[in-house]
Each structure stands twice: as structure tokens, then as C-alpha cells.
Design an enzyme around this catalytic site. Structure first.
Site, PDB file in Angstrom:
ATOM      1  N   GLY A   1      -2.864   9.442   0.278  1.00  0.00           N
ATOM      2  CA  GLY A   1      -3.012   9.025  -1.123  1.00  0.00           C
ATOM      3  C   GLY A   1      -4.010   7.893  -1.237  1.00  0.00           C
ATOM      4  O   GLY A   1      -4.755   7.620  -0.298  1.00  0.00           O
ATOM      5  N   ASN A   2      -4.044   7.258  -2.378  1.00  0.00           N
ATOM      6  CA  ASN A   2      -4.925   6.093  -2.532  1.00  0.00           C
ATOM      7  C   ASN A   2      -4.265   5.103  -3.481  1.00  0.00           C
ATOM      8  O   ASN A   2      -3.191   5.367  -4.022  1.00  0.00           O
ATOM      9  CB  ASN A   2      -6.314   6.526  -3.020  1.00  0.00           C
ATOM     10  CG  ASN A   2      -6.251   7.225  -4.355  1.00  0.00           C
ATOM     11  OD1 ASN A   2      -5.879   6.628  -5.361  1.00  0.00           O
ATOM     12  ND2 ASN A   2      -6.587   8.510  -4.378  1.00  0.00           N
ATOM     13  N   ARG A   3      -4.929   3.963  -3.688  1.00  0.00           N
ATOM     14  CA  ARG A   3      -4.303   2.855  -4.414  1.00  0.00           C
ATOM     15  C   ARG A   3      -4.537   2.887  -5.915  1.00  0.00           C
ATOM     16  O   ARG A   3      -4.311   1.895  -6.598  1.00  0.00           O
ATOM     17  CB  ARG A   3      -4.825   1.523  -3.878  1.00  0.00           C
ATOM     18  CG  ARG A   3      -4.457   1.259  -2.446  1.00  0.00           C
ATOM     19  CD  ARG A   3      -4.936  -0.128  -2.049  1.00  0.00           C
ATOM     20  NE  ARG A   3      -5.144  -0.241  -0.624  1.00  0.00           N
ATOM     21  CZ  ARG A   3      -4.176  -0.425   0.255  1.00  0.00           C
ATOM     22  NH1 ARG A   3      -2.944  -0.533  -0.159  1.00  0.00           N
ATOM     23  NH2 ARG A   3      -4.451  -0.512   1.537  1.00  0.00           N
TER      24      ARG A   3
END
Ligand code: CTP
Length: 398
Positions: free
Chosen positions: A206-208
Site C-alpha cells: 500500500g502507500n501513505r
């Protein structure tokens, strides 16, 4: 925006009634005509002389006296908006149940204009299930309620229940009732948030991304009159979306499907999501156990949603993408504009202080075909959303 608007201001018996004086002042200053209606108990909290002086109109309290009868039907039809601020717990309950023992209630029951309520009461009263049920009833009648604020209460306690500050009420009123709606009749879709690409039942790539930018854009489009669908990735809470349709997705593939299903009917599509570019080729059925010193995952490219929408874009559709870059931002943004057949690319440069993932602020430059370039200062994301929507309106819908 408020110039020439006709506002009925209802004041009920609450300590917050002193703030109504400021509301009248702000409304009159903004060019509105204000007629004040008070319940009998409101008079114990604030003087009708002050209110009539500031509003330059007589203040009405009684349905009738020896000389005249107040035409409540006419008043309810005269107004563009009936604002009741502060709204006490008692009057709130009476309104929810159709009671009519004073002029303010008679006007409420006969008003044909929109109604905005600014409750004020002690926290325990505000939290009581009876009050909650009464609020729900009023919302079901189509009335809007401006949320109470937290802070010092008349009881000496601290908590929720304070009437919204007059400036907040004015902002709410402008945004919800009197904002020009140049996008009325237009359909918009917005993507927001990250995507999660599963590795096994418990892990993902995923990412932030927080989704805040896309959510702010969706709200802004809605406030300008568009019918909005928000396609939102995981890990973001989507509260107070009002009339926005929400499609929740998790993976890039799910986001792709939701977008292609929505895009053909959209006039505007804004792709603010941070979609994973790669996903694991296969998802392990069971949790992967640690064994060797090294673990290699095979990743495959996800579908480029923006690009595929660019390929199916029809005349009249406005397609907007984002670019998040650390270097050569302008070059990459212009490349994306062509490569993805977008109409606008919004560049966030990660070199800028307070811009990008996780921040509440952002600094953007918007690039369009034919050398169009618009730069904006660092602002909170709600303001950035306004700049983006303003630019779209100016370029395509003015
Ligand atoms: N986007 C998309 N589908 C993807 C990936 C990105 O729709 N699978 C959209 C994003 O929502 C954003 C824009 O494309 O609007 C970003 O473009 P992209 O080229 O994917 O950006 P980066 O991945 O940052 O580009 P690069 O690989 O050039 O670093």
C-alpha cells in the site's frame, strides 16, 4: 453572495442568544435583509431593541397583539432562508413534533423556504436520545443542522453543545445555500486514497495516501452543484459526505472497475487516488511463513486507470490527473498530459514544504494543453480543492 438575500433569523431562549447580535451584524454587513423573530423566552437573554437597531427592522415575537396579527405565512414565504440560531432544546423538540404555541413555531410550520438550525444546549441534553431522535426527525423534514461546537458551556462544564460561532454559521450558510452552482446538472467522479494490493490474507502493498485531497475535491464539486461519485480506497474515514455517492474499493483492479462503470456518464473525472502501479502476481491463500533469508515477490503492472479513461474519453468530458514528483515535475506533468490524454494534470512537487501525502496542506501547479500553467501557494487542502474546481469552472464551464 448574501447581498439582497432575505433572511429570517429565529432566536430562542438560550444563553447563546447574545451571539445572535453578531449574526445580525454579519448578515447586514454582507448585504442581507434580516427580520428577527424571537420566542418569548429569548427576550430574557437578549434585547429586542439591540436586534431591531442592528437589523433596521421591527423584531417580532407575538402572533398577535391588541392592534395587529403577524402574518406568519407571509413571513415564511418572504424569506430566502429561515435560520434559527440559537435553537434551544425545547424549541427543537416542539418543532420536531409540530407544536405551534408561538410566532417562531408558526413561521417554522408554514415556511416554504429552506431552514437552517444552529442548536445550543448543554452536552448531556445534546447527547440525550430524545434530542438525537428530534434532530433526526428535523433532518428528515429536509432541515439542515449546523453541528454544535465543543468548548465551555453555560453550565460551567466543558463539552459539546455550544452553538456554532457566528462566522462559522455565515460560512455554512454561504456554502450550503447561496454559493453559485455553475456545475448544477453536471456529473463528476473523483478517485481518492491509496489502494491495497494483497500479498496473502494478512499483508498488502500500500502507500501513505490519506485520501484528504480527493475527498476535499469531491466536497467542493458537490458544493458547486455537481452530482458527485467518490471512489475511495481503504484506510481513510469518509465522514460527513452529505449528498456524495460513495463507492469503497480496496485494490487497483476494484478501483478500475468502479471507474470504468462510472466514467461514461461523467462530465468531469478527477483522479486523485494514489493507485499502486504494481500488484503481486498471485495472492497466497494462506499466510506466508518466514523461511529463507530472502523472499522475492513477483509483481505485475496494474491497469493505468487514468490512461484507460483517456482512451475512452468523449468530446466534452474533462479528465484531470495528478502527478506527484520529486524532480523534473513540469516535464513529467506535461508527459502525463499527453500520454494519458488528460485535459489537466495537477502537479504536487514533493520538494515543496508541506505538500503531498500525510499533510493537511498542499502546493500545486495545474498544467493544461496549449501551454496553460497555473501556480498556487501552499494552502490547506480544502482551499486547494477550491483552486482546482475554480480552474475547471473557468476553463470549461464559465
Ligand atoms: N493513476 C491511475 N491508475 C494507476 C496509476 C495512477 O489512474 N494505475 C492515476 C493517478 O490517480 C494520478 C495519475 O494517474 O492521477 C498519476 O500518474 P502516474 O503516471 O501513475 O503517476 P506515477 O505512478 O507517480 O508516475 P511514474 O510511474 O511516472 O512515477
Amino acid at each position: 453572495m448574501l447581498k439582497g438575500k432575505k433572511i429570517l433569523l429565529g432566536i430562542t431562549g438560550s444563553i447563546a442568544a447574545y451571539k445572535s447580535v453578531y449574526i445580525v451584524r454579519l448578515l447586514v454587513k454582507a448585504g442581507a435583509t434580516v427580520k428577527v423573530i424571537m420566542t418569548p423566552s429569548a427576550k430574557d437573554f437578549v434585547s429586542s431593541l439591540t436586534l431591531s437597531t442592528l437589523s433596521r427592522q421591527p423584531v417580532l415575537t407575538d402572533l398577535f397583539d391588541e392592534k395587529s396579527w403577524a402574518n406568519h405565512v407571509e413571513l415564511g414565504r418572504w424569506a430566502d432562508l429561515f435560520l434559527i440560531a440559537p435553537l434551544s432544546c425545547n424549541t427543537l423538540a416542539k418543532m420536531a413534533h409540530g407544536q405551534c404555541d408561538n410566532l417562531l413555531l408558526a413561521i417554522y410550520l408554514s415556511a416554504t423556504c429552506p431552514v437552517l438550525l444552529a442548536p445550543a444546549m448543554d452536552e448531556d441534553m445534546w447527547q440525550h436520545p430524545a434530542t438525537k431522535a428530534n434532530c433526526a426527525t428535523l433532518v428528515s423534514f429536509g432541515n439542515k443542522i449546523i453541528p454544535v461546537e465543543s468548548g465551555d458551556l453555560a453550565s460551567g462544564l466543558q463539552g459539546e453543545g455550544r452553538m456554532a460561532e457566528p462566522e462559522h454559521i455565515l460560512d455554512y450558510l454561504r456554502t450550503n445555500f447561496f454559493l453559485p452552482r455553475p456545475l448544477k446538472g453536471k456529473k463528476a467522479m473523483v478517485t481518492a486514497g491509496p489502494t491495497y494490493e494483497p500479498i496473502d490474507p494478512v499483508r498488502f502493498i500500500g502507500n501513505r495516501s490519506s485520501g484528504k485531497m480527493g475527498i476535499a475535491i469531491a466536497k467542493e464539486l458537490y458544493d458547486r452543484g455537481a452530482e458527485v461519485t467518490l471512489i475511495l480506497g481503504p484506510a481513510t474515514s469518509a465522514s460527513s459526505l452529505n449528498g456524495i455517492s460513495l463507492i469503497r474499493v480496496s485494490t487497483a483492479e476494484e478501483m478500475y472497475k468502479a471507474c470504468t462503470g462510472t466514467f461514461d456518464h461523467a462530465d468531469i473525472a478527477i483522479m486523485a487516488a494514489a493507485v499502486a502501479d504494481y500488484a503481486p502476481e498471485s495472492v497466497a491463500k494462506e499466510k506466508i511463513k518466514k523461511k529463507d533469508a530472502k523472499l522475492t515477490l513477483d509483481l505485475v503492472r496494474t491497469k493505468d486507470i487514468l490512461k484507460s479513461l483517456g482512451e475512452r474519453k468523449k468530446t466534452g468530458q474533462v479528465l484531470v490527473g495528478f502527478a506527484l514528483e520529486t524532480n523534473d515535475g513540469k516535464k513529467y506533468a506535461l508527459d502525463k498530459l499527453t500520454d494519458k490524454n488528460a485535459d489537466l494534470i495537477i502537479l504536487n512537487s514533493l520538494k515543496e514544504e508541506g505538500a503531498g501525502f500525510g499533510y493537511d496542506t498542499n502546493t500545486i501547479t495545474i498544467f493544461g494543453k496549449g501551454g496553460k500553467e497555473f501556480s498556487f501557494d501552499n494552502k490547506i487542502k480544502n482551499e486547494v480543492a477550491k483552486d482546482i474546481v475554480d480552474t475547471i469552472i473557468r476553463l470549461y464551464y464559465a
